[in-house]
Design an enzyme around this catalytic site. Sequence first.
Site, PDB file in Angstrom:
ATOM      1  N   ASN A   1      35.796  39.800  34.660  1.00 12.24           N
ATOM      2  CA  ASN A   1      35.135  39.556  33.367  1.00 12.24           C
ATOM      3  C   ASN A   1      33.627  39.437  33.533  1.00 12.24           C
ATOM      4  O   ASN A   1      32.850  40.108  32.843  1.00 12.24           O
ATOM      5  CB  ASN A   1      35.636  38.240  32.750  1.00 12.24           C
ATOM      6  CG  ASN A   1      36.931  38.465  32.012  1.00 12.24           C
ATOM      7  OD1 ASN A   1      37.350  39.613  31.813  1.00 12.24           O
ATOM      8  ND2 ASN A   1      37.575  37.377  31.622  1.00 12.24           N
TER       9      ASN A   1
ATOM     10  N   CYS B   1      41.154  37.459  46.197  1.00 15.31           N
ATOM     11  CA  CYS B   1      41.118  38.637  45.339  1.00 15.31           C
ATOM     12  C   CYS B   1      42.130  39.680  45.785  1.00 15.31           C
ATOM     13  O   CYS B   1      42.595  40.497  44.998  1.00 15.31           O
ATOM     14  CB  CYS B   1      39.714  39.222  45.361  1.00 15.31           C
ATOM     15  SG  CYS B   1      39.128  39.534  47.028  1.00 15.31           S
TER      16      CYS B   1
ATOM     17  N   GLY C   1      31.833  40.337  36.114  1.00 19.25           N
ATOM     18  CA  GLY C   1      31.308  41.598  36.662  1.00 19.25           C
ATOM     19  C   GLY C   1      31.079  42.631  35.563  1.00 19.25           C
ATOM     20  O   GLY C   1      30.064  43.334  35.553  1.00 19.25           O
TER      21      GLY C   1
ATOM     22  N   GLU D   1      31.983  43.167  43.353  1.00 19.45           N
ATOM     23  CA  GLU D   1      33.270  42.960  44.033  1.00 19.45           C
ATOM     24  C   GLU D   1      34.066  42.029  43.132  1.00 19.45           C
ATOM     25  O   GLU D   1      33.717  40.864  42.973  1.00 19.45           O
ATOM     26  CB  GLU D   1      33.078  42.288  45.410  1.00 19.45           C
ATOM     27  CG  GLU D   1      31.974  42.877  46.278  1.00 19.45           C
ATOM     28  CD  GLU D   1      32.189  44.323  46.606  1.00 19.45           C
ATOM     29  OE1 GLU D   1      33.358  44.750  46.684  1.00 19.45           O
ATOM     30  OE2 GLU D   1      31.199  45.046  46.765  1.00 19.45           O
TER      31      GLU D   1
ATOM     32  N   SER E   1      34.722  37.220  39.252  1.00 21.96           N
ATOM     33  CA  SER E   1      35.790  37.718  38.379  1.00 21.96           C
ATOM     34  C   SER E   1      35.398  39.045  37.729  1.00 21.96           C
ATOM     35  O   SER E   1      34.220  39.358  37.558  1.00 21.96           O
ATOM     36  CB  SER E   1      36.091  36.687  37.298  1.00 21.96           C
ATOM     37  OG  SER E   1      34.966  36.559  36.462  1.00 21.96           O
TER      38      SER E   1
HETATM   39  N1  LIG Z   1      36.593  41.609  45.328  1.00 17.21           N
HETATM   40  C1  LIG Z   1      36.094  40.587  45.976  1.00 17.21           C
HETATM   41  O1  LIG Z   1      35.417  40.739  46.994  1.00 17.21           O
HETATM   42  C2  LIG Z   1      36.353  39.189  45.509  1.00 17.21           C
HETATM   43  C3  LIG Z   1      36.296  38.172  46.438  1.00 17.21           C
HETATM   44  C4  LIG Z   1      36.517  36.858  46.014  1.00 17.21           C
HETATM   45  C5  LIG Z   1      36.790  36.579  44.691  1.00 17.21           C
HETATM   46  N2  LIG Z   1      36.855  37.594  43.819  1.00 17.21           N
HETATM   47  C6  LIG Z   1      37.203  37.318  42.424  1.00 17.21           C
HETATM   48  O2  LIG Z   1      36.454  36.215  41.977  1.00 17.21           O
HETATM   49  C7  LIG Z   1      37.174  35.498  40.982  1.00 17.21           C
HETATM   50  C8  LIG Z   1      37.124  34.029  41.283  1.00 17.21           C
HETATM   51  O3  LIG Z   1      35.804  33.617  41.418  1.00 17.21           O
HETATM   52  P1  LIG Z   1      34.978  32.870  40.269  1.00 17.21           P
HETATM   53  O4  LIG Z   1      35.940  32.327  39.252  1.00 17.21           O
HETATM   54  O5  LIG Z   1      34.046  31.954  40.962  1.00 17.21           O
HETATM   55  O6  LIG Z   1      34.177  34.046  39.571  1.00 17.21           O
HETATM   56  P2  LIG Z   1      33.166  33.962  38.327  1.00 17.21           P
HETATM   57  O7  LIG Z   1      33.008  35.342  37.839  1.00 17.21           O
HETATM   58  O8  LIG Z   1      33.587  32.932  37.353  1.00 17.21           O
HETATM   59  O9  LIG Z   1      31.807  33.419  38.962  1.00 17.21           O
HETATM   60  C9  LIG Z   1      31.097  34.106  39.968  1.00 17.21           C
HETATM   61  C10 LIG Z   1      29.607  33.773  39.831  1.00 17.21           C
HETATM   62  O10 LIG Z   1      29.077  34.338  38.632  1.00 17.21           O
HETATM   63  C11 LIG Z   1      28.390  33.343  37.874  1.00 17.21           C
HETATM   64  N3  LIG Z   1      28.525  33.677  36.449  1.00 17.21           N
HETATM   65  C12 LIG Z   1      29.580  33.459  35.649  1.00 17.21           C
HETATM   66  N4  LIG Z   1      29.356  33.978  34.418  1.00 17.21           N
HETATM   67  C13 LIG Z   1      28.127  34.535  34.451  1.00 17.21           C
HETATM   68  C14 LIG Z   1      27.338  35.267  33.495  1.00 17.21           C
HETATM   69  N5  LIG Z   1      27.751  35.489  32.244  1.00 17.21           N
HETATM   70  N6  LIG Z   1      26.134  35.740  33.896  1.00 17.21           N
HETATM   71  C15 LIG Z   1      25.688  35.538  35.158  1.00 17.21           C
HETATM   72  N7  LIG Z   1      26.409  34.847  36.078  1.00 17.21           N
HETATM   73  C16 LIG Z   1      27.591  34.364  35.743  1.00 17.21           C
HETATM   74  C17 LIG Z   1      29.068  32.051  38.266  1.00 17.21           C
HETATM   75  O11 LIG Z   1      28.259  30.949  37.981  1.00 17.21           O
HETATM   76  C18 LIG Z   1      29.305  32.278  39.743  1.00 17.21           C
HETATM   77  O12 LIG Z   1      28.136  32.011  40.474  1.00 17.21           O
HETATM   78  C19 LIG Z   1      38.569  36.101  41.007  1.00 17.21           C
HETATM   79  O13 LIG Z   1      38.676  36.975  39.928  1.00 17.21           O
HETATM   80  C20 LIG Z   1      38.609  36.883  42.301  1.00 17.21           C
HETATM   81  O14 LIG Z   1      39.500  37.962  42.303  1.00 17.21           O
HETATM   82  C21 LIG Z   1      36.636  38.894  44.184  1.00 17.21           C
HETATM   83  O1  LIG Z   2      39.049  36.705  47.896  1.00 15.85           O
HETATM   84  C1  LIG Z   2      38.630  37.762  48.277  1.00 15.85           C
HETATM   85  C2  LIG Z   2      38.301  38.066  49.685  1.00 15.85           C
HETATM   86  C3  LIG Z   2      39.483  38.060  50.518  1.00 15.85           C
HETATM   87  C4  LIG Z   2      39.360  38.434  51.954  1.00 15.85           C
HETATM   88  N1  LIG Z   2      38.457  39.543  52.180  1.00 15.85           N
HETATM   89  C5  LIG Z   2      37.502  39.552  53.125  1.00 15.85           C
HETATM   90  O2  LIG Z   2      37.273  38.600  53.830  1.00 15.85           O
HETATM   91  C6  LIG Z   2      36.735  40.846  53.258  1.00 15.85           C
HETATM   92  C7  LIG Z   2      35.989  40.962  54.529  1.00 15.85           C
HETATM   93  C8  LIG Z   2      34.550  40.600  54.398  1.00 15.85           C
HETATM   94  O3  LIG Z   2      34.034  40.496  53.270  1.00 15.85           O
HETATM   95  O4  LIG Z   2      33.906  40.456  55.446  1.00 15.85           O
HETATM   96  C9  LIG Z   2      40.775  38.849  52.318  1.00 15.85           C
HETATM   97  O5  LIG Z   2      41.059  40.065  52.300  1.00 15.85           O
HETATM   98  O6  LIG Z   2      41.595  37.981  52.576  1.00 15.85           O
END
Ligand SMILES: NC(=O)c1ccc[n+]([C@@H]2O[C@H](COP(=O)([O-])OP(=O)(O)OC[C@H]3O[C@@H](n4cnc5c(N)ncnc54)[C@H](O)[C@@H]3O)[C@@H](O)[C@H]2O)c1
Ligand SMILES: O=CCC[C@H](NC(=O)CCC(=O)O)C(=O)O
Length: 489
Positions: free
Chosen positions: A226, A280, A228, A246, A224
């Site tokens: 937040n 995402c 990140g 990401e 997420s």
């Molecule tokens: N851009 C991308 O490639 C991508 C891909 C998939 C998901 N996402 C995003 O991820 C989110 C959903 O995933 P999620 O809810 O598992 O994310 P999250 O941020 O809650 O957790 C991700 C990881 O971070 C760890 N974490 C959480 N708080 C932490 C802290 N304060 N310090 C260190 N580590 C911590 C968690 O335990 C987990 O392993 C959505 O916002 C989605 O858009 C982005």
């Molecule tokens: O939830 C986020 C990822 C969504 C997914 N993206 C990828 O799979 C990126 C390619 C890669 O990391 O190899 C999507 O776009 O559906």
Amino acid sequence: MSSSVQFIDGCWSAGNGKTFKSIDPARNQPVWSGAAADDNQVDAAVMAARKAFPEWSQRSLEERLAICKRFSELLAENKEELAQTMAEETGKPVWETRTEVGAMVGKVAISERAYNERTGTVENDMPGAKAFIRHKPHGVVAVYGPYNFPGHLPNGHIVPALIAGNTVVFKPSELTPKVAELTVKLWEKAGIPAGVLNLVQGEVETGKALSAHPQIDGLYFTGSSNTGHLLHKQFGGRPDKILALEMGGNNPLVVTNVSDIDATVHNIVQSAYITSGQRCTCARRLFIEDTEQGRAVLDRLVEVTKNIEVGDYEAEPQPFMGAMISAQAAAGMADAQSELLRLGGKSLVKLVHEDPKTGLVTPGIVDVTDVEDIPDEEYFGPLLKVYRFTSLDEAIAEANNTRYGLSAGILCDDEETYRYFFKHIRAGIVNWNKPITGASSAAPFGGIGASGNHRASAYYAADYCSYPVASVEADSMSLPESLAPGLKF
Ligand SMILES: NC(=O)c1ccc[n+]([C@@H]2O[C@H](COP(=O)([O-])OP(=O)(O)OC[C@H]3O[C@@H](n4cnc5c(N)ncnc54)[C@H](O)[C@@H]3O)[C@@H](O)[C@H]2O)c1
Ligand SMILES: O=CCC[C@H](NC(=O)CCC(=O)O)C(=O)O
């Protein structure tokens, strides 16, 4: 309860921290439970990775690749078991989790190509010498994964990191520990040497202990915005550590001047509701021209959305959408819908979370055209906001009116319109007449603004897995014919 859930220095052991568990969100049944890694175990994992780094990084690329290729074969051989576990822990239908395992299998070949093309060796002639560009691994890197793709997304960091010669400490999402455990067992079977890949399971405390560890050289995070942002603050003033973020998006999809209404609606549905809106890249904001044709698209979208099948991951025939990750996440989407309606949005299709004990939720659409001050939030689920517009420039300006910038798209017949959109939209992924989800692993994957920090993943993950070294090399030395002023030999 699984007892040996931490993989540190090639050995499985029990966690010494708090017990946590994962729950099947479609059936509200326990899937996995275990004890988290405490600070000492996180430290042991990092130090094991540190100890393993010199030997692993000095191995030839072929040797490292051989293990990664074996891992890829094992993934293919164990596809059904892994896909089933992903379905149980995430609620995603098995048709989707099989695709996820397929993406993991394909990652090794793509990462090998990316490693060679983006971080291979380049040699240039220069007078009396040769100039080289080579790349070296960073050292010990921490990999954090999200729950929505518990296999594929951490794999997208781990595989390129290992190919480049780094050693890894993997902290998966606490909501999907069983997928992580199974995946790491396949790495073990593939012959990964002790300490090269370590697994620390646990909740946020485990994540915090790892990110704060002084001996990590980098952190690759998918999750997420937040979290990140917290990590970015934590890494402030540490230019010596590489951080790849990401994160999420509030992604826009624009519709104007389309002749095939069903094809348009199909692209919208694939963009907004695949994985129950938990990608995402999912479209969160749909911009539709306020014309007769636009209204026809919207009417058809409403009709199709009402008929989307939602159900158990093993149901036959398979549903398009499974459960969301948890009952709590589904309740959160219902709350987000209520908030949009309270602000003045009009419900076109009501998102319904009927059974509060499961993550099963139907897709929703809210028309927010007349609402002012809509929160610029990523509602991570199947809730689509609709904006009716009268001019494309107005739509593009509003589409760009977000702190995020992950994916964006336009559905339109005319190429000129797409070129104009491409030029003016701000996002890391910009598509035309295709869903804005389903990004290719053979392309860079990342966003701008609050979506990322300019270290795109997927094909460009190779870039953050090593650092470039420039060398000028000559196999002998001689005095130059003309010396610099002031030098006497
Ligand atoms: N851009 C991308 O490639 C991508 C891909 C998939 C998901 N996402 C995003 O991820 C989110 C959903 O995933 P999620 O809810 O598992 O994310 P999250 O941020 O809650 O957790 C991700 C990881 O971070 C760890 N974490 C959480 N708080 C932490 C802290 N304060 N310090 C260190 N580590 C911590 C968690 O335990 C987990 O392993 C959505 O916002 C989605 O858009 C982005
Ligand atoms: O939830 C986020 C990822 C969504 C997914 N993206 C990828 O799979 C990126 C390619 C890669 O990391 O190899 C999507 O776009 O559906």
